[in-house]
Design a protein around this motif. Structure first.
Motif, PDB file in Angstrom:
ATOM      1  N   LEU A  39       0.820  -1.206   0.000  1.00  0.00           N
ATOM      2  CA  LEU A  39       0.000   0.000   0.000  1.00  0.00           C
ATOM      3  C   LEU A  39       0.858   1.262   0.000  1.00  0.00           C
ATOM      4  N   ASP A  40       0.547   2.164  -0.921  1.00  0.00           N
ATOM      5  CA  ASP A  40       1.125   3.517  -0.901  1.00  0.00           C
ATOM      6  C   ASP A  40       0.189   4.369  -0.050  1.00  0.00           C
ATOM      7  N   THR A  41       0.601   4.660   1.173  1.00  0.00           N
ATOM      8  CA  THR A  41      -0.288   5.355   2.100  1.00  0.00           C
ATOM      9  C   THR A  41      -0.636   6.765   1.645  1.00  0.00           C
ATOM     10  N   GLU A  42       0.158   7.330   0.730  1.00  0.00           N
ATOM     11  CA  GLU A  42      -0.115   8.677   0.235  1.00  0.00           C
ATOM     12  C   GLU A  42      -0.996   8.685  -1.008  1.00  0.00           C
ATOM     13  N   GLU A  43      -1.376   7.515  -1.511  1.00  0.00           N
ATOM     14  CA  GLU A  43      -2.223   7.470  -2.709  1.00  0.00           C
ATOM     15  C   GLU A  43      -3.575   8.105  -2.402  1.00  0.00           C
ATOM     16  N   PRO A  44      -3.988   9.076  -3.200  1.00  0.00           N
ATOM     17  CA  PRO A  44      -5.294   9.709  -2.951  1.00  0.00           C
ATOM     18  C   PRO A  44      -6.433   8.760  -3.295  1.00  0.00           C
ATOM     19  N   LEU A  45      -7.520   8.857  -2.547  1.00  0.00           N
ATOM     20  CA  LEU A  45      -8.718   8.100  -2.874  1.00  0.00           C
ATOM     21  C   LEU A  45      -9.444   8.780  -4.021  1.00  0.00           C
ATOM     22  N   GLY A  46      -9.945   7.992  -4.960  1.00  0.00           N
ATOM     23  CA  GLY A  46     -10.652   8.580  -6.092  1.00  0.00           C
ATOM     24  C   GLY A  46     -11.228   7.520  -7.003  1.00  0.00           C
ATOM     25  N   ARG A  47     -11.868   7.961  -8.065  1.00  0.00           N
ATOM     26  CA  ARG A  47     -12.557   7.047  -8.983  1.00  0.00           C
ATOM     27  C   ARG A  47     -11.595   6.109  -9.707  1.00  0.00           C
TER      28      ARG A  47
END
Length: 458
Positions: free
Chosen positions: A98-106
């Motif tokens: 997991l990339d903890t900085e990955e933004p949540l999005g579509r």
């Protein structure tokens, strides 16, 4: 009854087909199912399930809408994968890539399969699987195409059936777009043991089972590579190696939490975390599958627009977090007493493991399940009175046939946000009520009836 619930879905089984169609299916079943991944027997359905084209579209639209609502519920609590992980109470060990900085999005919604049942024709969404590892695409395409070919030339309504989508091709279109693959690129599909269907752990057998994907990927210029996750290498630049050569992307069909920390798996984790290889999908997508988010929909319901409130009440069974404090409340006492109305489910589980249906156990076993679940990150979900459909089965050893009313679960596949076919899992004679292939259910395809054609018999 809400406006949504008034529009009911109808699924047909054996009653749709003429006796001759069932005879054809019975004769073809041994050869057909011997080539289908995840179709182990002992009971093989001799026909597909059937819905109208209109109902197919409605299921796809419903599936996409609940998926978007799940993402919205997550975004009300988190903006990044790391924040969502914290909100769900997950440890990093469950999501090592997991990339903890990955933004949540579509962009996380590229691979989706809700699991839903019908209750008097009304869809009830039991969970929403959002991950590259969602199953069913290969057997859906294999079985759907075989049944359609089988009925060609028939003078019955079966001749007017068509597949509900092309799941494998849609999946690869999404993979190519998401990972930026180009002709000549190598896409790794790692074989795995943790969580695998028994008999498919070895790389050779796994590759044979997934072989249906190879010509479709090749038609897009993509070379598929099947290597055990335990045998993956890495070079000095952190590029992931399969059979000694770099790969350009990974199609992950497993959950990381189920895998042993072998050198090969460690190499995969290192390469993904270093950004040297893209993976379909990132582990941030898997977080959205957590059943606590179904509870969040109910928790937020009073501050949502009226249309969303009606949607949730119509299609999402009440889902609650199972905690020790809740069990000691009046609501908990009611759940202990009225066990026939509830089901215990692991919030992040898969494969039907750990599911306890209150109505199938005695009072002591139910109390034990609730107390155990309160300490193991589980949810409590309202039990649904699942519709049944009559299915004609052929036994793989005795070759005898048997007709039976069985429960079924529908799984509309959405790749890249597009409807890509509907898979199904059906109960078989003497099987569990937990409709999962790991628990004895049979996988099945759903075909669509073109509504300008003959009317169904059922």
């Amino acid at each position: 009854m809400s406006e949504y619930e008034s529009k009911r879905i109808r699924v047909l089984g054996a009653d749709f087909f003429a006796p001759g169609d069932l005879d054809i299916g019975g004769k073809a079943a041994p050869e057909m199912f011997s080539e289908v991944f995840m179709a182990a027997g002992p009971w093989w359905p001799t026909h597909p399930l059937v819905i109208t084209d209109t109902d197919r579209r409605r299921l796809e639209e419903l599936s996409w809408r609940v998926t978007e609502m799940i993402l919205s519920a997550a975004l009300r609590r988190a903006r990044t994968a790391g924040e969502l992980c914290t909100a769900l109470g997950y440890s990093e060990a469950l999501t090592p890539m997991l990339d903890t900085e990955e933004p949540l999005g579509r962009h996380l919604l590229s691979s989706v399969r809700p699991d839903l049942v019908l209750e008097e024709g009304v869809p009830r969404v039991l969970e929403v699987n959002i991950d590259g590892a969602v199953g069913g695409a290969v057997p859906l395409d294999q079985m759907g195409a075989s049944f359609v070919d089988m009925y060609k030339g028939s003078t019955t309504a079966a001749a007017d059936l068509s597949v509900t989508g092309y799941a494998v091709r849609r999946r690869f279109e999404s993979i190519v777009e998401d990972l930026g693959l180009r002709p000549g690129h190598r896409l790794l599909v790692p074989a795995f043991s943790g969580g695998a269907i028994p008999g498919y752990e070895a790389a050779k057998r796994f590759a044979e089972a997934q072989g249906y994907m190879v010509p479709i990927a090749r038609s897009m210029g993509i070379d598929l590579v099947f290597v055990s996750v335990d045998d993956l290498g890495i070079d000095h630049e952190d590029r992931l190696l399969a059979e000694g050569s770099p790969v350009d992307g990974v199609l992950r069909l497993f959950l990381s939490a189920d895998q042993a920390e072998t050198p090969g798996f460690t190499n995969l984790v290192r390469s993904v975390r270093a950004g040297r290889v893209g993976m379909f999908t990132s582990e941030a997508a898997w977080l959205l599958s957590n059943k606590h988010i179904l509870h969040w929909l109910w928790e937020d319901i009073d501050r949502l627009p009226r249309g969303e409130q009606d949607f949730i009440r119509s299609f999402v069974p009440r889902t609650l977090p199972l905690t020790s404090d809740w069990l000691r409340s009046d609501a908990g006492a009611s759940a202990i007493r009225d066990r026939g109305e509830w089901v215990v489910k692991p919030a992040g589980g898969s494969g039907g493991e750990g599911v306890v249906i209150g109505g199938q156990v005695d009072a002591d076993a139910w109390r034990d399940a609730l107390e155990r679940g309160a300490g193991q990150d589980c949810v409590l979900q309202r039990k649904v009175a699942v519709d049944k459909v009559r299915v004609s089965f052929l036994h793989d050893l005795t070759r005898r046939t048997r007709n039976e009313e069985v429960p079924f679960l529908l799984g509309p596949l959405l790749f890249g946000g597009r409807g890509s076919g509907i898979t199904a899992r059906i109960g078989v004679p003497e099987s569990s009520e937990v409709l999962n292939v790991h628990q004895g259910a049979s996988i099945q395809s759903v075909l669509a009836l073109r509504e300008h054609g003959p009317q169904p018999r059922g």
